[in-house]
Design an enzyme around this catalytic site. Structure first.
Site, PDB file in Angstrom:
ATOM      1  N   ASN A  91     -53.197 -27.362   8.132  1.00  0.00           N
ATOM      2  CA  ASN A  91     -51.869 -27.430   7.507  1.00  0.00           C
ATOM      3  C   ASN A  91     -50.817 -26.771   8.388  1.00  0.00           C
ATOM      4  O   ASN A  91     -51.104 -25.824   9.122  1.00  0.00           O
ATOM      5  CB  ASN A  91     -51.902 -26.748   6.133  1.00  0.00           C
ATOM      6  CG  ASN A  91     -50.750 -27.189   5.260  1.00  0.00           C
ATOM      7  OD1 ASN A  91     -50.457 -28.379   5.170  1.00  0.00           O
ATOM      8  ND2 ASN A  91     -50.068 -26.251   4.631  1.00  0.00           N
TER       9      ASN A  91
ATOM     10  N   LYS B 239     -50.976 -21.494   3.269  1.00  0.00           N
ATOM     11  CA  LYS B 239     -51.316 -22.380   2.137  1.00  0.00           C
ATOM     12  C   LYS B 239     -52.740 -22.897   2.258  1.00  0.00           C
ATOM     13  O   LYS B 239     -53.486 -22.949   1.276  1.00  0.00           O
ATOM     14  CB  LYS B 239     -50.322 -23.538   2.056  1.00  0.00           C
ATOM     15  CG  LYS B 239     -49.184 -23.232   1.089  1.00  0.00           C
ATOM     16  CD  LYS B 239     -48.041 -24.194   1.217  1.00  0.00           C
ATOM     17  CE  LYS B 239     -48.244 -25.511   0.513  1.00  0.00           C
ATOM     18  NZ  LYS B 239     -47.037 -26.377   0.667  1.00  0.00           N
TER      19      LYS B 239
ATOM     20  N   LYS C 127     -49.081 -32.999 -14.475  1.00  0.00           N
ATOM     21  CA  LYS C 127     -50.545 -33.011 -14.391  1.00  0.00           C
ATOM     22  C   LYS C 127     -51.205 -31.664 -14.695  1.00  0.00           C
ATOM     23  O   LYS C 127     -52.363 -31.626 -15.121  1.00  0.00           O
ATOM     24  CB  LYS C 127     -51.010 -33.513 -13.016  1.00  0.00           C
ATOM     25  CG  LYS C 127     -50.710 -34.979 -12.796  1.00  0.00           C
ATOM     26  CD  LYS C 127     -51.300 -35.476 -11.492  1.00  0.00           C
ATOM     27  CE  LYS C 127     -50.813 -36.892 -11.209  1.00  0.00           C
ATOM     28  NZ  LYS C 127     -51.498 -37.515 -10.083  1.00  0.00           N
TER      29      LYS C 127
ATOM     30  N   THR D 292     -51.075 -35.343   3.702  1.00  0.00           N
ATOM     31  CA  THR D 292     -49.688 -34.865   3.730  1.00  0.00           C
ATOM     32  C   THR D 292     -48.756 -35.999   3.303  1.00  0.00           C
ATOM     33  O   THR D 292     -49.174 -37.151   3.180  1.00  0.00           O
ATOM     34  CB  THR D 292     -49.240 -34.383   5.135  1.00  0.00           C
ATOM     35  OG1 THR D 292     -48.963 -35.521   5.955  1.00  0.00           O
ATOM     36  CG2 THR D 292     -50.290 -33.510   5.795  1.00  0.00           C
TER      37      THR D 292
END
Ligand code: ATR
Length: 289
Positions: free
Chosen positions: A156, A161, A72, A200
């Protein structure tokens, strides 16, 4: 599908692997419903052959392509133009034939938006909890910022991140919409009820009995839970949302509408939600439901 003949147009999917895709079911059903002489087929593309595949597809007069994992981002350098939101996200899943080459779009995100709209779920002005900061959640963060969510708490397991994604999205939109948090800090979320998007990979089959947060107290904060996962059809996250009195949705409509939006771009038609419903029934059938 009509009989394949000299006028048949071809669309397809490039990825690695492609065997488990449900996209042919979406597009071939749409072609049949619309009476278009079009076929959609999977194309397995080897690593390092993405540029050749796109060039070859153009030479073969292929009308449009979907792009799936792991290409992608990589595919972008083979395109002549990229839609603004897809360029910001840095990921495209739909290539549309134009003069001189393909233009890239991200209908995963426009599809998620349309899926939410079809269920009466708003992004604009909302305070949202977003679980995860991987590829999928990062794209959702961009969508939420571009559709003017009021605030997105991005939780997260790996805080760094979430922080990195938040910085990037906030910078891209010149705002402070995305607030990164450590997953285990969910008790520090403000009071209130939120739209919660589960991005997730936790709970994905075969790990059906897992949810990224188990604590029932967390689910008191959720008025609507949208899981990007659709296998299993009812995830543990969705069960926990429902048990706490919220509305819960899986990601199958997102899959449906990413396909519908791609089909619309390729054929310059509008597919109504009612027509899309027939394709949705087909997808459920494919899943053995
Ligand atoms: P995708 O492209 O599907 O988003 P990904 O980029 O690998 O996949 O991201 C997976 C997401 O699921 C991440 O947010 C990951 O958290 P980390 O960034 O901390 O790895 C999250 N995730 C995966 N397994 C998890 C688990 N057992 N508990 C909590 N979060 C988990």
């Amino acid at each position: 599908m009509e009989m394949i003949n000299g006028k048949t147009r071809t669309c397809g999917l490039i990825g690695n692997p492609v065997e488990h895709t449900m996209s042919p079911a979406i597009h071939n059903t749409l072609a049949e419903k619309c009476g278009h002489n079009l076929v959609y087929v999977p194309f397995f593309v080897e690593e390092r052959q993405v540029a050749d595949a796109v060039k070859g597809a153009y030479a073969l007069n292929i009308l449009g392509l979907n792009v799936t994992v792991p290409y992608k981002s990589e595919v972008i350098k083979s395109l002549v133009e990229v839609d603004e939101l897809a360029a910001k996200i840095g990921a495209v899943n739909t290539l549309v034939r134009t003069q001189g080459g393909y233009k890239g779009y991200n209908t995963d995100m426009s599809g998620l938006q349309r899926a939410m709209e079809s269920e009466g779920i708003r992004i604009e002005g909302e305070e949202i909890i977003l679980l995860g900061a991987g590829g999928a959640s990062r794209a959702v963060a961009y969508l939420c910022a571009s559709k003017k969510a009021k605030k997105v708490y991005m939780l997260n397991r790996t805080f760094d991140k979430a922080q990195k994604v938040a910085e990037e999205v906030n910078k891209a939109f010149g705002c402070e919409i995305i607030v990164p948090m450590l997953l285990s800090d969910y008790p520090k979320l403000p009071d209130g009820k939120f739209l919660t998007i589960q991005g997730t990979s936790v709970g994905l089959a075969p790990n059906d009995n897992e949810a990224v947060i188990e604590d029932t107290a967390f689910y008191q904060k959720v008025h609507t839970g949208f899981d990007l996962v659709y296998r299993p059809f009812t995830t543990r996250f969705m069960k926990l949302v429902k048990e706490a009195g919220g509305q819960a949705y899986n990601g199958l409509k997102m899959l449906l509408y990413q396909g519908v939006n791609a089909y619309e771009l390729w054929n310059q038609v509008e597919i109504s939600d009612k027509e899309a419903d027939a394709v949705y029934a087909k997808l459920k059938e494919e899943m053995g439901l």
